[in-house]
Design an enzyme around this catalytic site. Structure first.
Site, PDB file in Angstrom:
ATOM      1  N   GLU A 162       0.824  -1.203   0.000  1.00 41.00           N
ATOM      2  CA  GLU A 162       0.000   0.000   0.000  1.00 41.00           C
ATOM      3  C   GLU A 162       0.863   1.260   0.000  1.00 41.00           C
ATOM      4  O   GLU A 162       0.740   2.140   0.858  1.00 41.00           O
ATOM      5  CB  GLU A 162      -0.958  -0.002   1.188  1.00 41.00           C
ATOM      6  N   GLU A 319      -6.448  -7.335  -1.281  1.00 41.80           N
ATOM      7  CA  GLU A 319      -7.019  -7.260   0.066  1.00 41.80           C
ATOM      8  C   GLU A 319      -8.459  -6.772   0.003  1.00 41.80           C
ATOM      9  O   GLU A 319      -8.787  -5.839  -0.732  1.00 41.80           O
ATOM     10  CB  GLU A 319      -6.259  -6.263   0.954  1.00 41.80           C
TER      11      GLU A 319
END
Length: 681
Positions: A162, A319
């Site tokens: 991320e 995710e």
């Protein structure tokens, strides 16, 4: 093997392997005693897990000191997973520097806009422009890649994690130095920078590069173009770091594809993912739902945009959550059917992998109340049973693997730079939300039962009969020219308030609004009319608007809808101009999905675009289509909390949800049909 012959467009599989949808999660075995690992792989096999992302936050475990390495535990985990038929998307583990590194080199820590140091204690506490951090991080990447280059479990590399989630904006001296170099490459000279930034205002004119700073805490509004350029630079700085890891990985393991998990969701906007997509071998995304009236549509919108950025090629859902997260003010568990619906909505829009954070719910740490595939309640839980059922469903959907999203006839354009620029300070209103307007249009299409693609603003418009460009505040001349060519060629364009206002340097297009689009839209606006929070205005078609109004003078366009009250009463609210073989429609207020319905219906009728769904399903069911040369897969997603009868659609059922009272799509559930490709000859 020559690099040109290497296909890294998806995770590695054995030659001749049967296509499948991948299924799994982030796996953190280093959080658990070794005896738990055997239980993990048993439960993974039962659930149908095929891939895990491993070692994402394991730098401190892999390298406990500057010259100490510990790979034995990771060797064991890699071997155990491979022995149980589970592939590994192996992380480079660079997401969070270990305490020994930040203690020895505090100069890698980010600095906020107000000059505060971001200290260790959470994660992602590193400067994207720090040469010291990069040296240590790439040393780790080299060690990990060298050790596992030939491991049979390795199917992809997972760069960091991320990127930019917590450190996208760093205002340190490192960042200031690199920002100046970035600006020098962009503008070439200080004089050109002064012109682009409009530094004649407020005596900001620079005479040397060393005078230029990031937009740190200032006495008033920082220079607007400085702010936009710093956002561009910050996205580029992280992209440059991504490329540095990627190039090292490709040198060591040229045949292993490289990805990183984007965050195309909600209000995450610091990274220009349309610009980043070309730097990864396949696109991956993380998505988490925020509660609200449009939460389901937002998930679909984000999945759709991810597919658009991926060029409608398969992508990896890295995710999402099985149930509750831990970071919202109130963390709601998912309702029955939502796990199934959310996962398959991503697949409907091109995801060939469905993964979660994380495999086993943590017993300690900041994310211990974030759900996992194995919850605190363990194997004997409704959640784990749903996880097993989802794995079975994904196996049934194996024929979908490798297919592309079938393009729609309508598109919504999404522009990161307009998002950044339209929501800055010192504007007519601080209530405008770029993504909310785009999502309103998306929901309006779903309400009409019409498929629509969400595309980055630079995408080709060929083949699209209707294109919506909402809040395109920042409008370079080449973008305006492309939109005009689209309309003249027979396309039907819709744009909205606060579009076409400035060029790429945030300089106003003079002569009246909407600036670069005035002639195309056939209107002129002398002054904006933003609305106070909570205020609304009535329109003469029975709808109402909020956030914004415009004082529109017609210069060739027709008024389709007028204001019925408020400061613009009797003036045009929605206009249309015929240009060439097409049309350009302008909507001057925020109407919301229901208010947009009559406007959208007119545009669709004008363009000859109709719903592919039978009338009773429109609005209640979302249709998404993936296809191959000989088959189409229709994903029918129930948008409601009530069962919906599925009548009037033929096809072979691949996955179905049927209630006892007859053929119905259950609450929040999904039906997938295989249908023959219809000839267009």
């Amino acid at each position: 093997m020559s690099e040109k012959t290497i296909d890294r467009s998806w995770i590695r599989r054995e030659p001749g392997a049967t296509p499948r949808l991948e299924y799994g999660a982030d796996y953190n075995p280093d959080q658990w005693p070794r005896e738990v690992w055997d239980e993990d792989v048993r439960l993974m096999r039962r659930a149908g897990v095929t891939v895990v992302s491993l070692a994402i936050f394991s730098w401190a475990r892999i390298q406990p000191a500057a010259d100490v390495w510990d790979f034995e535990w990771l060797d064991d985990a890699m071997d155990l997973l491979h022995a149980n038929g589970i592939s590994v998307d192996l992380a480079t583990a660079t997401a969070s520097p270990p305490p020994w590194l930040t203690t020895a080199h505090p100069e890698i820590l980010p600095v906020t806009r107000t000059g505060e140091t971001v200290w260790p204690g959470a994660r992602q506490h590193w400067r994207p422009t720090s040469a010291v951090f990069r040296e240590h991080a790439l040393r780790l990447v080299d060690a990990v890649a060298t050790r596992y280059a030939d491991h049979p479990a390795l199917v992809a590399w997972h760069v960091s994690n991320e990127l930019g989630c917590h450190n996208i904006y760093d205002y340190s001296d490192d960042a200031a130095r690199e920002f100046r170099l970035w600006l020098e490459r962009r503008y070439g000279s200080v004089d050109a920078l002064n012109v682009a930034w409009g530094t004649a205002f407020w005596s900001q004119r620079y005479s040397a590069w060393e005078q230029v700073l990031p937009p740190r805490l200032a006495a008033s509004h920082p220079n607007p173009t400085q702010q936009i350029d710093f956002k561009r630079f910050s996205s580029d700085a992280l992209k440059d770091y991504l490329v540095a890891e990627r190039e090292l990985l490709r040198r060591i393991t040229p045949e292993v594809p490289v990805t990183t998990n984007f965050m195309i969701m909600n209000e995450t906007n610091g990274m220009n993912y349309a610009d980043w997509a070309a730097e990864v071998d396949f696109v991956s995304n993380d998505h988490y739902v925020l509660p609200g009236e449009q939460s389901r549509d937002e998930l679909s919108f984000s999945a759709n945009l991810t597919g658009g950025i991926a060029g409608h090629r398969p992508w990896f859902l890295m995710e999402h959550s099985t149930s509750a997260v831990n970071w919202q003010s109130v963390n709601l568990a998912k309702q029955p059917g939502e796990l199934f619906r959310d996962s398959l909505t991503h697949v409907a829009h091109g995801a060939d992998a469905v993964c979660f954070f994380q495999w086993r719910q943590s017993a300690a740490g900041a994310e211990k109340f974030h759900s996992g595939m194995v919850p605190h309640a363990g194997e004997d839980s409704d959640l784990y049973r749903d996880v097993v059922r989802l794995g079975e469903t994904l196996r049934d959907l194996a024929p979908v693997a490798g297919t592309s999203v079938t393009p729609a006839r309508a598109a919504i354009l999404f522009d990161w730079e307009s998002w950044w620029a339209s929501e800055k300070d010192s504007h007519p209103t601080q209530l405008l939300r770029f993504r909310a307007e785009a999502l309103d249009w998306y929901s309006a299409f779903l309400d009409a039962g019409v498929r629509v693609d969400v595309l980055p603003s630079a995408a080709s418009l060929a083949g699209y009969d209707v294109v919506v460009a909402p809040v395109f505040y920042l409008m370079p001349q080449d973008t305006a020219d492309a939109l005009r060519a689209y309309v003249e060629g027979g396309g039907h364009l819709v744009t909205t308030y606060f579009s076409g206002i400035v060029d790429e340097n945030d300089h106003v297009w003079l002569g009246g609004y909407p600036g670069a689009l005035r002639e195309l839209l056939g209107i002129r606006i002398q002054e904006f009319g933003p609305l106070l929070e909570g205020d609304t205005v009535a329109l003469d078609n029975g709808t109402s608007g909020s956030v914004w109004t415009d004082r529109i003078d017609l210069e060739g366009a027709d008024a389709l809808v007028r204001y019925a009250d408020g400061p613009q009463s009797t003036r045009p609210a929605v206009t249309r101009n015929t240009v060439g073989a097409g049309s350009a429609t302008y909507v001057s207020t925020r109407l919301g999905p229901r208010g947009l319905a009559p406007v959208l219906a007119e545009v669709l009728e004008l363009a000859g675009v109709e719903s592919e769904l039978p009338e009773p399903l429109r609005g209640s069911v979302e249709l998404a289509v993936r296809g191959s040369a000989d088959s189409e897969f229709w994903f029918l997603v129930n948008r409601t909390a009530e069962p919906v009868r599925i009548d009037g659609i033929d096809g072979e059922v691949i996955v179905r949800s049927v209630r006892d009272d007859g053929p119905a799509l259950g609450s929040r559930e999904v039906l997938v049909l295989r249908r023959p490709v219809t000839s267009t000859d």
